[in-house]
Motif scaffolding. Structure first.
Motif, short mmCIF file in Angstrom:
data_model
loop_
_atom_site.label_atom_id
_atom_site.label_comp_id
_atom_site.label_asym_id
_atom_site.label_seq_id
_atom_site.Cartn_x
_atom_site.Cartn_y
_atom_site.Cartn_z
N UNK A 41 7.87 0.76 -22.19
CA UNK A 41 7.63 2.18 -21.91
C UNK A 41 7.57 2.43 -20.41
N UNK A 42 6.95 1.53 -19.67
CA UNK A 42 6.89 1.69 -18.22
C UNK A 42 8.28 1.62 -17.60
N UNK A 43 9.10 0.69 -18.06
CA UNK A 43 10.47 0.57 -17.55
C UNK A 43 11.23 1.87 -17.82
N UNK A 44 11.09 2.40 -19.03
CA UNK A 44 11.75 3.66 -19.37
C UNK A 44 11.24 4.80 -18.48
N UNK A 45 9.95 4.82 -18.25
CA UNK A 45 9.32 5.86 -17.43
C UNK A 45 9.87 5.81 -16.00
N UNK A 46 9.93 4.62 -15.40
CA UNK A 46 10.47 4.47 -14.05
C UNK A 46 11.94 4.84 -13.99
N UNK A 47 12.72 4.41 -14.99
CA UNK A 47 14.15 4.66 -14.96
C UNK A 47 14.52 6.11 -15.25
N UNK A 48 13.68 6.83 -15.96
CA UNK A 48 13.96 8.23 -16.26
C UNK A 48 13.37 9.20 -15.25
N UNK A 49 12.45 8.72 -14.45
CA UNK A 49 11.81 9.59 -13.46
C UNK A 49 12.65 9.74 -12.21
N UNK A 50 12.46 10.82 -11.52
CA UNK A 50 13.13 11.05 -10.24
C UNK A 50 12.22 10.60 -9.09
N UNK A 51 10.92 10.95 -9.21
CA UNK A 51 9.96 10.61 -8.17
C UNK A 51 8.68 10.11 -8.83
N UNK A 52 8.20 8.97 -8.38
CA UNK A 52 6.90 8.46 -8.81
C UNK A 52 5.93 8.71 -7.67
N UNK A 73 15.07 2.12 -8.95
CA UNK A 73 15.84 3.18 -8.30
C UNK A 73 15.17 4.53 -8.34
N UNK A 74 13.85 4.56 -8.46
CA UNK A 74 13.10 5.81 -8.49
C UNK A 74 12.49 6.06 -7.11
N UNK A 75 12.58 7.29 -6.62
CA UNK A 75 11.97 7.63 -5.33
C UNK A 75 10.46 7.57 -5.45
N UNK A 76 9.80 7.31 -4.32
CA UNK A 76 8.35 7.11 -4.32
C UNK A 76 7.70 7.94 -3.22
N UNK A 77 6.58 8.58 -3.57
CA UNK A 77 5.69 9.23 -2.61
C UNK A 77 4.35 8.54 -2.78
N UNK A 78 3.83 7.94 -1.72
CA UNK A 78 2.64 7.12 -1.85
C UNK A 78 1.74 7.20 -0.62
N UNK A 79 0.50 6.84 -0.80
CA UNK A 79 -0.41 6.62 0.32
C UNK A 79 0.01 5.34 1.04
N UNK A 80 -0.54 5.13 2.23
CA UNK A 80 -0.31 3.87 2.94
C UNK A 80 -1.19 2.81 2.30
N UNK A 81 -0.64 2.15 1.29
CA UNK A 81 -1.41 1.14 0.56
C UNK A 81 -0.63 -0.16 0.53
N UNK A 82 -1.37 -1.24 0.53
CA UNK A 82 -0.75 -2.55 0.42
C UNK A 82 0.41 -2.71 1.38
N UNK A 83 1.52 -3.17 0.88
CA UNK A 83 2.70 -3.44 1.70
C UNK A 83 3.70 -2.29 1.70
N UNK A 84 3.31 -1.12 1.22
CA UNK A 84 4.24 0.01 1.13
C UNK A 84 4.84 0.37 2.49
N UNK A 85 4.06 0.23 3.56
CA UNK A 85 4.56 0.56 4.89
C UNK A 85 5.76 -0.28 5.30
N UNK A 86 5.82 -1.52 4.81
CA UNK A 86 6.96 -2.39 5.13
C UNK A 86 8.25 -1.85 4.53
N UNK A 87 8.14 -1.08 3.47
CA UNK A 87 9.32 -0.58 2.77
C UNK A 87 9.71 0.84 3.18
N UNK A 88 8.94 1.44 4.06
CA UNK A 88 9.13 2.85 4.40
C UNK A 88 10.52 3.16 4.93
N UNK A 89 11.08 2.32 5.77
CA UNK A 89 12.41 2.56 6.32
C UNK A 89 12.37 3.45 7.54
N UNK A 90 13.51 3.99 7.90
CA UNK A 90 13.63 4.82 9.09
C UNK A 90 13.10 6.22 8.83
#
Length: 167
Positions: A41-52, A73-90
């Motif tokens: 169900x989680x895989x389906x949720x991530x794959x069908x969503x546009x933004x998590x 392949x789902x877009x993400x809006x998140x707080x600065x948590x864990x290693x998310x900052x490493x993935x932020x990009x340009x």
């Protein structure tokens, strides 16, 4: 409830509805939460969503929700948590959008709207997560341990690089 999700989500849902954004808001405390039936169900949720969205303020080294969404392949809006900052990009071409965590729901909503209109963000995020795969990372760890056993400093040692033979 434990992490303060609900204060943001309660105020975010009406804003999303007013903006014409279809949403499925579920506070997910863990993969074993009764709200989440199973891994499929989680895989389906991530794959069908546009933004998590991940408003959590306290995730460990992962955060797994962000990594799993990007892997699907789902877009993400998140707080600065864990290693998310490493993935932020340009800044001009982000892989994910960061939220400053100050509880400003309208700012959070603006990040969601921006993620929805950036048609290429999910592709960039998916590409950014490739180097985090076990297949890729295991080579990095193997090279690190080989260098440690041989008592030498690895050259050009960055897990984002793929030139393992140089390590």
């Amino acid at each position: 409830k434990k992490k303060g999700y609900l204060e943001i989500i309660i105020h975010l849902k009406p804003l999303m509805k007013a903006a014409g954004i279809t949403c499925d808001i579920r506070p997910v405390m863990s993969a074993f939460d009764p709200v989440v039936q199973n891994e499929d169900e989680m895989v389906e949720w991530y794959n069908n969503g546009k933004v998590i969205i991940c408003p959590s303020e306290s995730e460990g080294g992962g955060p797994s929700m962000v990594l799993e969404a990007l892997a699907c392949g789902c877009s993400v809006v998140t707080n600065e948590i864990g290693s998310a900052g490493e993935l932020q990009g340009l800044r001009e071409m982000p892989n994910l959008l960061m939220f400053d965590g100050n509880g400003n729901v309208k700012m959070f909503m603006n990040r969601i709207k921006k993620a929805l209109v950036d048609q290429e963000m999910n592709d960039r995020g998916h590409k950014a997560i490739e180097s985090w795969s076990y297949k890729h990372r295991s080579k990095w760890f193997y090279a690190l341990f080989r260098a440690l056993i041989e008592d030498r400093q690895p050259v050009n040692f960055d897990y984002r690089e793929t030139h393992w033979s140089q390590v």
